[in-house]
Motif scaffolding. Sequence first.
Motif, PDB file in Angstrom:
ATOM      1  N   ARG A  98       0.845  -1.198   0.000  1.00  9.11           N
ATOM      2  CA  ARG A  98       0.000   0.000   0.000  1.00  9.11           C
ATOM      3  C   ARG A  98       0.879   1.248   0.000  1.00  9.11           C
ATOM      4  O   ARG A  98       1.818   1.342   0.801  1.00  9.11           O
TER       5      ARG A  98
ATOM      6  N   LEU B  10     -10.155   1.694   2.428  1.00 13.76           N
ATOM      7  CA  LEU B  10      -9.043   2.187   1.605  1.00 13.76           C
ATOM      8  C   LEU B  10      -8.975   1.550   0.224  1.00 13.76           C
ATOM      9  O   LEU B  10      -8.301   2.082  -0.667  1.00 13.76           O
ATOM     10  N   ARG B 133      -5.350  -0.949  -3.950  1.00 15.19           N
ATOM     11  CA  ARG B 133      -5.069  -0.425  -2.611  1.00 15.19           C
ATOM     12  C   ARG B 133      -4.591   1.017  -2.718  1.00 15.19           C
ATOM     13  O   ARG B 133      -3.640   1.291  -3.447  1.00 15.19           O
ATOM     14  N   HIS B 134      -5.237   1.896  -1.963  1.00 21.87           N
ATOM     15  CA  HIS B 134      -4.920   3.321  -2.019  1.00 21.87           C
ATOM     16  C   HIS B 134      -4.163   3.761  -0.780  1.00 21.87           C
ATOM     17  O   HIS B 134      -4.167   3.086   0.255  1.00 21.87           O
ATOM     18  N   ASP B 136      -4.865   6.448   1.004  1.00 25.74           N
ATOM     19  CA  ASP B 136      -5.722   7.028   2.038  1.00 25.74           C
ATOM     20  C   ASP B 136      -7.170   7.021   1.535  1.00 25.74           C
ATOM     21  O   ASP B 136      -7.437   6.669   0.381  1.00 25.74           O
ATOM     22  N   THR B 137      -8.083   7.417   2.411  1.00 26.95           N
ATOM     23  CA  THR B 137      -9.496   7.388   2.021  1.00 26.95           C
ATOM     24  C   THR B 137      -9.762   8.388   0.883  1.00 26.95           C
ATOM     25  O   THR B 137     -10.637   8.149   0.046  1.00 26.95           O
ATOM     26  N   ARG B 140      -8.977   6.611  -2.367  1.00 35.33           N
ATOM     27  CA  ARG B 140     -10.041   5.659  -2.692  1.00 35.33           C
ATOM     28  C   ARG B 140     -11.269   6.389  -3.229  1.00 35.33           C
ATOM     29  O   ARG B 140     -11.864   5.998  -4.234  1.00 35.33           O
TER      30      ARG B 140
END
Lengths: 166, 166
Positions: A98, B10, B133-134, B136-137, B140
């Motif tokens: 990530r 995320l 997969r990012h 942070d929110t 996403r």
Amino acid sequence: MDNASFDPSLDLMLVQDVPLPPEAIWAAWTKPEHLVHWFTPAPWQTTECHIDLRVGGLFHTEMQGPEPAQHFSGLGCYLELLPNRRLVWTNALLADFRPNPSFADSSCGDFPFTASIELSPSPIGTRYTAIVRHRDTAGRAQHEAMGFTAGWSAALAQLVVYMQTV
Amino acid sequence: MDNASFDPSLDLMLVQDVPLPPEAIWAAWTKPEHLVHWFTPAPWQTTECHIDLRVGGLFHTEMQGPEPAQHFSGLGCYLELLPNRRLVWTNALLADFRPNPSFADSSCGDFPFTASIELSPSPIGTRYTAIVRHRDTAGRAQHEAMGFTAGWSAALAQLVVYMQTV
């Protein structure tokens, strides 16, 4: 990945022949109980180390300087693990690859890098080649100014002294 | 890395059973002459694709929309390559795992992510599980708002149609 892709404008390198077999250097980098003894040049100490030794696994260290406020957390992700030959990890990613949120704010002073440790035969034991690849020339300059060469050399000297006692 | 580490706050995921053998999906993702036919949902086109298929190798695409100004370059680095089973790459790193300078300026609108494509047996052919997969929110949310589900589904549908003709 190999040393052929070293870019002197972006990368920093330390090459040193050390009187240890590659197996001892590999153990020093991959076992927390060894790593805490050498990873941070004195008087700094590595107070914690957690290693999930798989590609995509987390590499976590806590580092403490002589003053209480001098504390750093190191987080990274393993990218290549060839036992006794090559270890590569980056702080640009965390567990399961990530992207690391530490670099969302470019003003925070951190800089992303990828470190590779190559071990090859040498007359006295092992040739240790550490290459650190940076995002940009500013990252390289910042790492150099922090004392990359002195710091990584001092840590390697600590590694050798410690592993000779194990 | 496996799906057990999916974090719904995320990550984004697309799971679909497709009527192709895993070998055909692997080829679609790893051969530029196949990838350009399906990678970008129409009317966008993938105008260039360069693949250095090794861990640490560069994944490069050029994508063009219907308007001349609608142009994107995609750059990433392969992290895991298990033929016919799992392909993982990230745009947070470039060739030889160097951190990607695109994310030095967090105001540029890009967001770093790591994509994994898992292929497993299914009654009709292959279960295709894509997890992105990012950092942070916000990353996403941005990817979701761009139409992740519709876009990745449309591309996969194009992949199936195209690979059935090869």
